[in-house]
Write an enzyme that holds these catalytic residues in place. Structure first.
Site, PDB file in Angstrom:
ATOM      1  N   THR A  30       0.854  -1.196   0.000  1.00  0.00           N
ATOM      2  CA  THR A  30       0.000   0.000   0.000  1.00  0.00           C
ATOM      3  C   THR A  30       0.887   1.242   0.000  1.00  0.00           C
ATOM      4  O   THR A  30       1.985   1.227   0.564  1.00  0.00           O
ATOM      5  CB  THR A  30      -0.901  -0.010   1.255  1.00  0.00           C
ATOM      6  OG1 THR A  30      -1.770  -1.145   1.168  1.00  0.00           O
ATOM      7  CG2 THR A  30      -1.747   1.252   1.352  1.00  0.00           C
ATOM      8  N   GLY A  31       0.384   2.315  -0.626  1.00  0.00           N
ATOM      9  CA  GLY A  31       1.140   3.578  -0.639  1.00  0.00           C
ATOM     10  C   GLY A  31       1.374   4.038  -2.064  1.00  0.00           C
ATOM     11  O   GLY A  31       0.986   3.357  -3.019  1.00  0.00           O
ATOM     12  N   THR A  33       4.175   4.281  -3.803  1.00  0.00           N
ATOM     13  CA  THR A  33       5.080   3.428  -4.583  1.00  0.00           C
ATOM     14  C   THR A  33       4.361   2.142  -4.992  1.00  0.00           C
ATOM     15  O   THR A  33       4.499   1.676  -6.130  1.00  0.00           O
ATOM     16  CB  THR A  33       6.357   3.106  -3.788  1.00  0.00           C
ATOM     17  OG1 THR A  33       6.774   4.289  -3.101  1.00  0.00           O
ATOM     18  CG2 THR A  33       7.473   2.647  -4.697  1.00  0.00           C
ATOM     19  N   ASP A  86       6.257  -4.229  -1.730  1.00  0.00           N
ATOM     20  CA  ASP A  86       5.669  -3.153  -0.924  1.00  0.00           C
ATOM     21  C   ASP A  86       6.663  -1.999  -0.808  1.00  0.00           C
ATOM     22  O   ASP A  86       7.863  -2.177  -1.060  1.00  0.00           O
ATOM     23  CB  ASP A  86       5.319  -3.709   0.468  1.00  0.00           C
ATOM     24  CG  ASP A  86       4.298  -2.851   1.210  1.00  0.00           C
ATOM     25  OD1 ASP A  86       3.954  -1.749   0.727  1.00  0.00           O
ATOM     26  OD2 ASP A  86       3.845  -3.276   2.295  1.00  0.00           O
ATOM     27  N   ALA A  88       8.161   1.496   1.604  1.00  0.00           N
ATOM     28  CA  ALA A  88       8.602   1.722   2.982  1.00  0.00           C
ATOM     29  C   ALA A  88       8.779   3.221   3.193  1.00  0.00           C
ATOM     30  O   ALA A  88       8.936   3.971   2.235  1.00  0.00           O
ATOM     31  CB  ALA A  88       9.912   1.001   3.258  1.00  0.00           C
ATOM     32  N   GLY A 100       4.083   2.343   7.488  1.00  0.00           N
ATOM     33  CA  GLY A 100       2.826   2.736   8.121  1.00  0.00           C
ATOM     34  C   GLY A 100       2.441   4.179   7.891  1.00  0.00           C
ATOM     35  O   GLY A 100       1.413   4.630   8.390  1.00  0.00           O
ATOM     36  N   GLY A 101       3.278   4.899   7.102  1.00  0.00           N
ATOM     37  CA  GLY A 101       2.917   6.281   6.777  1.00  0.00           C
ATOM     38  C   GLY A 101       1.550   6.357   6.116  1.00  0.00           C
ATOM     39  O   GLY A 101       0.814   7.319   6.282  1.00  0.00           O
ATOM     40  N   GLU A 108      -0.090  -4.948   6.140  1.00  0.00           N
ATOM     41  CA  GLU A 108       1.177  -5.106   5.409  1.00  0.00           C
ATOM     42  C   GLU A 108       2.079  -6.108   6.116  1.00  0.00           C
ATOM     43  O   GLU A 108       2.749  -6.922   5.474  1.00  0.00           O
ATOM     44  CB  GLU A 108       1.888  -3.759   5.291  1.00  0.00           C
ATOM     45  CG  GLU A 108       1.202  -2.813   4.313  1.00  0.00           C
ATOM     46  CD  GLU A 108       1.788  -1.406   4.311  1.00  0.00           C
ATOM     47  OE1 GLU A 108       1.641  -0.725   3.295  1.00  0.00           O
ATOM     48  OE2 GLU A 108       2.377  -0.991   5.321  1.00  0.00           O
ATOM     49  N   LYS A 126      14.631   7.283   0.733  1.00  0.00           N
ATOM     50  CA  LYS A 126      14.137   6.575   1.914  1.00  0.00           C
ATOM     51  C   LYS A 126      15.279   5.858   2.652  1.00  0.00           C
ATOM     52  O   LYS A 126      15.077   5.305   3.722  1.00  0.00           O
ATOM     53  CB  LYS A 126      13.086   5.533   1.512  1.00  0.00           C
ATOM     54  CG  LYS A 126      11.895   6.091   0.738  1.00  0.00           C
ATOM     55  CD  LYS A 126      10.904   6.744   1.637  1.00  0.00           C
ATOM     56  CE  LYS A 126       9.633   7.194   0.937  1.00  0.00           C
ATOM     57  NZ  LYS A 126       8.772   6.127   0.481  1.00  0.00           N
TER      58      LYS A 126
END
Ligand code: A5P
Length: 231
Positions: A30-31, A33, A86, A88, A100-101, A108, A126
């Protein structure tokens, strides 16, 4: 934020999706990226006839993947997922992460631990010498959340309830998130254990030893790879 950062994310995402093979059961992160990952995966499914099944880590990701034509199932753990891709929020030199941002860290982590391989994709910025500049997300039960916050404050760092539009942000599982501004975390593994031991805490956004590889994307399209146990 912006074009350069997106170019790095997109480069890493494309490289990761190039590794996906027919028949794989895939964890979908999720996110922003992960959004690029799902775009590219959907393209391969539609244009190349790639056959995969995805296990989404959030409602958001499920919606995007479904719209992209990627078949989905829920997480069962049997059989294990072949690969999870995923993003980060921070990655340290040991491949340990803060996630978790985007608020999806619980699902996740559930998807990551059910996977044979976890591949992290992110913009090169990152990469950090240590974790903690990014506030650490902690998922808590809404009941008594402020009492849980007091217990988290014993670490001596500011703790804030995540909000959205002036009300508490609620995760896909109906939980709240407390963000802890550590600044620098010297021993992430011990901190993860200590925080998870606090009553009211469901999960913490430290992903220790879970990433097998990390793909760092640069604005010029280059991708660098880090591998656990690699030279
Ligand atoms: C979602 O809960 C997060 O763990 C994301 O994976 C992480 O915040 C990275 O997000 P971006 O890809 O949007 O930077």
């Amino acid at each position: 934020m912006g074009g350069n950062e997106d170019a790095g994310k997109r480069a890493a995402a494309k490289r990761a999706v190039a590794e996906v093979q027919d028949g794989m059961l895939l964890g979908l992160g999720t996110g922003t990226t992960a959004t690029f990952v799902i775009d590219e995966l959907g393209r391969r499914v539609r244009e190349e006839g790639l056959k995969v099944t995805g296990v989404p880590s959030s409602v958001r990701t499920a919606e995007q993947a479904r719209a992209a034509g990627i078949p989905l199932i829920e997480l069962t753990g049997v059989p294990p997922l072949d690969l999870t891709i995923d993003g980060a929020d921070e990655v340290d030199p040991h491949g340990d992460l803060i996630k978790g941002g985007g608020g999806a860290l619980l699902r996740e982590k559930l998807v990551a631990v059910a996977s044979r391989e976890v591949l992290i994709v992110c913009d090169d910025r990152k990469r950090r010498p240590f974790l903690g500049a990014f506030p650490l997300p902690v998922v808590v039960v809404p009941f008594g959340w402020s009492s849980t916050r007091h217990r988290l404050e014993r670490f001596g760092r500011p703790v804030s309830l995540r909000t959205k539009d002036g009300v508490p942000f609620v995760t896909d599982d109906g939980l709240y998130i407390l963000d802890v501004a550590f600044g620098r975390i010297d021993d992430p593994a011990t901190l993860e254990r200590e925080i998870r031991g606090i009553v009211g805490v469901v999960e913490v956004g430290l992903f220790i030893g879970l990433a097998h590889r990390v793909l760092y994307g640069f604005p010029d399209g280059r991708v660098e790879e880090w591998a656990r146990g690699g030279g």
